[in-house]
Design a protein around this motif. Structure first.
Motif, PDB file in Angstrom:
ATOM      1  N   HIS A  34       1.170  -1.001   0.278  1.00 56.76           N
ATOM      2  CA  HIS A  34      -0.225   0.201  -0.161  1.00 56.76           C
ATOM      3  C   HIS A  34       0.489   1.199   0.193  1.00 56.76           C
ATOM      4  CE1 HIS A  34      -3.818   1.839   1.300  1.00 56.76           C
ATOM      5  NE2 HIS A  34      -3.065   3.733   1.482  1.00 56.76           N
ATOM      6  N   ARG A  35       2.094   1.253   0.967  1.00 62.41           N
ATOM      7  CA  ARG A  35       2.702   2.559   0.394  1.00 62.41           C
ATOM      8  C   ARG A  35       3.481   2.445  -0.506  1.00 62.41           C
ATOM      9  NH1 ARG A  35       6.189   2.451   6.477  1.00 62.41           N
ATOM     10  NH2 ARG A  35       7.108   4.802   5.321  1.00 62.41           N
ATOM     11  N   MET A  36       3.978   1.462  -0.825  1.00 62.79           N
ATOM     12  CA  MET A  36       4.468   1.434  -2.122  1.00 62.79           C
ATOM     13  C   MET A  36       2.913   1.998  -4.000  1.00 62.79           C
ATOM     14  SD  MET A  36       6.823  -2.000  -2.440  1.00 62.79           S
ATOM     15  CE  MET A  36       7.952  -1.830  -4.243  1.00 62.79           C
ATOM     16  N   ALA A  64       2.630  -3.737 -10.577  1.00 61.63           N
ATOM     17  CA  ALA A  64       2.511  -4.967 -10.652  1.00 61.63           C
ATOM     18  C   ALA A  64       3.035  -6.128 -10.054  1.00 61.63           C
ATOM     19  CB  ALA A  64       2.517  -5.266 -12.311  1.00 61.63           C
ATOM     20  N   TYR A  65       2.422  -7.023  -8.996  1.00 62.22           N
ATOM     21  CA  TYR A  65       3.128  -7.009  -7.922  1.00 62.22           C
ATOM     22  C   TYR A  65       3.101  -9.628  -8.630  1.00 62.22           C
ATOM     23  CZ  TYR A  65       3.873  -9.951  -3.624  1.00 62.22           C
ATOM     24  OH  TYR A  65       4.718 -10.285  -2.734  1.00 62.22           O
ATOM     25  N   ALA A 113      -3.327  -4.889   0.501  1.00 66.62           N
ATOM     26  CA  ALA A 113      -3.098  -3.441  -0.118  1.00 66.62           C
ATOM     27  C   ALA A 113      -4.153  -2.814   0.204  1.00 66.62           C
ATOM     28  CB  ALA A 113      -2.281  -3.357  -1.365  1.00 66.62           C
ATOM     29  N   ASP A 114      -5.116  -2.882  -1.247  1.00 66.01           N
ATOM     30  CA  ASP A 114      -6.219  -2.192  -1.144  1.00 66.01           C
ATOM     31  C   ASP A 114      -5.638  -0.417  -1.817  1.00 66.01           C
ATOM     32  OD1 ASP A 114      -8.979  -1.256  -1.341  1.00 66.01           O
ATOM     33  OD2 ASP A 114      -8.996  -0.849   0.858  1.00 66.01           O
ATOM     34  N   HIS A 115      -4.677  -0.522  -2.811  1.00 65.73           N
ATOM     35  CA  HIS A 115      -4.793   0.138  -3.442  1.00 65.73           C
ATOM     36  C   HIS A 115      -4.901   0.394  -4.911  1.00 65.73           C
ATOM     37  CE1 HIS A 115      -2.110   4.150  -4.697  1.00 65.73           C
ATOM     38  NE2 HIS A 115      -2.433   4.558  -3.495  1.00 65.73           N
TER      39      HIS A 115
END
Length: 652
Positions: free
Chosen positions: A118-120, A132-133, A155-157
């Motif tokens: 999320h911070r990323m 894209a993880y 992460a909900d981003h």
């Protein structure tokens, strides 16, 4: 379907790679970090060059060791991410590939990892890019696509999504079924790679043995159908790590890559035909009806074909017309006639038509692609063209063109038959002729042949198989070409030992076995050692109902057989308990013998004529290709060609 390819797939500089990708017809490209770092071209110039070529820069990759970190190390990862995002803005790439962590120190805490993603995502949003993880198959804790996707959702981003890679999914035995239940909008990127099934650690397997779709053993059609159902609408890209591709011609590799995607696209659409007919959509494409998205992945079709029903002709090209035609005569062929406008002959026997032309301007195209090295003084005879009987020649030709094949430009005078053909990867001309029907083929009439019914009791009745050699760096390309263009099926490959190295052989065949083509991987120059410069021969195997009588007739006419050592015949008694009279007859006629659970196999080989030899076979229910006898042939040809080469060198 939007197509893309990673620069890591290709040889050459970044600039050469972009040119090749654009000329092949891709829509976009992934920029691999190393390709940019070693290039003297500034990111802004790379962006402009891609735009001029009509390419989208779809992805920048990879961003490693950026997540699953201890808290005291994460701030530095964010610093690196900001710098990378700034570079991406200059380059014009919208998406960054973030790999799961492979370090032994990676943190196994899903809540922490979701927070870090999320911070990323916040940093990415500040720079207008997406992350894209991707779960690497050898990731320390995150190595499954389902696990990675759960972390993305947690992460909900909006700037964090999933990258799906078929190799990472299938190499660990993962089930792609869950892909269709994912929200396609949270799949940010898709990478495809095929691979042969191997007993190898997954990292080495990935780094050296990936291949294009259709060249390996993975079920990528299943992956694609799941992807379409998810509602994904982004690029479908190739990410191939392969030692051969990194050394092969960049343009050829790019063309082969796009061919693999177009073939897979067509196969996927065929597999989803029932879904297409059951739901509304644009004719010629299929998308996800379950997600209700208007911007969906569309799958285009290729002209539909069936596998060849037989052989139309084989064309030989030679610098020694006398020796070549004498070989045909000694095998029982008769001259059918001379072409009315070209310096070409046709020789006939049974259902076999052999066209013979002299080498000149029409020699095999692109000699750098030819798997054989020819000393200058050796006479040359080679397989120049192969004609196949197909149900719809026009459709087969159009399909080949849409799959990136170059057309054969053949001159015809008014009133002459138009033969549609394309170049195979090894430089052989491939022609599509009509399936057998009433009367003589139109092209054969140009030789003055009015009827193929001659009254001869032909001992050779057809073509059993044609064996063609491939260069090592283009072997997989050849397999995909015959699979996608001619709808042939690939059997399991075999390795046959020979004096100049292992010969890998893979049989391509039509489902009914009417057309069989072993593709042989010729040993490289380094493997050949002192045998460098000696041709690796191809051959035509002719089917007979009485190979003994063919051999006797050939002996009377002076045929030079390939010599079979006495040790071979002594071993036959041990292997098969053959009676002495049978073995004596086999020895007298230079025949070889094999047997499987289906029946017997008798055959003989002629001596090589340049790059070519003939084989005559009699199958009595036998299903194989005489693999047990291949080492005997390879050794005999090695001895013969070594003597010929030594003699030539004494004269030069």
């Amino acid at each position: 379907m939007r197509t893309s390819i990673a620069t890591v797939c290709l040889s050459g500089t970044l600039e050469e790679k972009l040119d090749a990708v654009a000329s092949a017809g891709f829509d976009g490209v992934e920029i691999f970090t190393q390709d940019l770092l070693v290039s003297p071209t500034a990111p802004e110039e790379v962006r402009a060059r891609a735009a001029d070529l009509g390419l989208c820069l779809d992805l920048y990759q990879p961003f490693r060791n950026g997540v699953e970190l201890a808290p005291d190390k994460f701030d530095d990862a964010l610093r690196r991410l900001r710098r990378t995002a700034e570079l991406m803005n200059r380059l014009g790439t919208p998406t960054l590939l973030v790999c799961s962590n492979v370090s032994p120190d990676a943190v196994a805490d899903d809540d922490l990892v979701a927070e870090q993603l999320h911070r990323m995502g916040e940093v990415a949003a500040d720079h207008g890019v997406r992350l894209a993880y991707e779960a690497l198959a050898w990731g320390t804790h995150v190595h499954g696509h389902d696990h990675a996707h759960r972390l993305v959702l947690a992460a909900d981003h909006p700037n964090v999504g999933t990258c799906l890679d078929s190799f990472h999914i299938l190499s660990r035995g993962g089930d792609p079924a869950s892909i269709q239940d994912m929200d396609g909008d949270k799949i940010f990127f898709v990478q495809l790679a095929d691979a042969p099934l191997m007993r190898l650690d997954v990292l080495s397997w990935s780094r050296h043995h990936r291949v294009f779709p259709g060249e390996g053993d993975f079920d990528l059609v299943d992956v694609m159908t799941r992807l379409v159902r998810s509602g994904y609408s982004g690029p479908v890209s190739l990410e191939i790590f392969n030692d051969s591709f990194r050394q092969a011609d960049v343009v050829r590799t790019a063309v082969d890559g796009l061919r693999s995607l177009r073939w897979l696209e067509d196969r996927t659409r065929s597999a989803m035909a029932s879904e297409l007919s059951a739901s509304p959509g644009t004719e010629g494409s299929v998308g996800a009806g379950t997600r209700g998205t208007t911007d969906r992945l569309e799958l285009q079709t290729l002209p539909k074909i069936s596998a060849p029903s037989g052989w139309d002709f084989v064309e030989l090209r030679t610098t020694d017309l006398g020796d070549t035609t004498r070989l045909l005569h000694r095998l029982g062929f008769r001259l059918g006639g001379h072409h009315r406008s070209k310096d070409v002959q046709v020789w006939l026997q049974g259902d076999v038509r052999v066209v013979v032309s002299e080498a000149g301007e029409g020699t095999r195209r692109q000699p750098d692609l030819d798997p054989r090295e020819r000393p200058g003084r050796r006479p040359v005879a080679e397989i120049a063209g192969l004609g196949y009987e197909v149900e719809d020649p026009a459709a087969a030709y159009q399909r080949a063109l849409q799959l990136g094949s170059d057309p054969v430009n053949r001159s015809e005078l008014p009133g002459e038959a138009v033969l549609r053909g394309v170049w195979a990867p090894d430089g052989t001309e491939i022609f599509f002729g009509p399936a057998p029907g009433a009367g003589v083929p139109a092209w054969l009439e140009e030789f003055g042949v009015e009827s193929e019914a001659t009254g001869f009791a032909d001992l050779i009745t057809g073509i059993d198989h044609v064996n063609v050699a491939q260069k090592w760096q283009h072997y997989d390309e050849g397999v995909l070409f015959y699979t996608s263009v001619l709808a042939l099926e690939a059997a399991a490959a075999q390795d046959v030992p020979g004096p100049s190295g292992l010969v890998r052989s893979q049989v391509m065949r039509s489902p009914d076995g009417a057309v069989r083509m072993p593709l042989n991987l010729a040993p490289t120059a380094a493997e050949q050692g002192s045998f460098v410069g000696v041709a690796y021969p191809e051959h035509i195997a002719l089917a007979s109902t009485d190979v003994r009588e063919v051999a006797r007739r050939a002996m009377r006419r002076g045929l030079e057989f390939l010599t079979v050592p006495e040790n071979y015949y002594e071993d036959l008694v041990t292997r098969f308990d053959l009676d002495p009279a049978t073995v004596a007859e086999l020895r007298e006629l230079n025949l070889l013998y094999d047997r499987d659970e289906h029946g017997e196999f008798l055959h003989f080989y002629t001596r090589t004529l340049g790059d070519l030899f003939m084989e005559v076979v009699e199958r009595r229910g036998y299903q194989g290709f005489g693999a047990e006898d291949a080492p005997v042939r390879l050794a005999a040809q090695y001895r013969l060609q070594s003597r010929e080469t030594s003699a030539e060198q004494r004269w030069t």
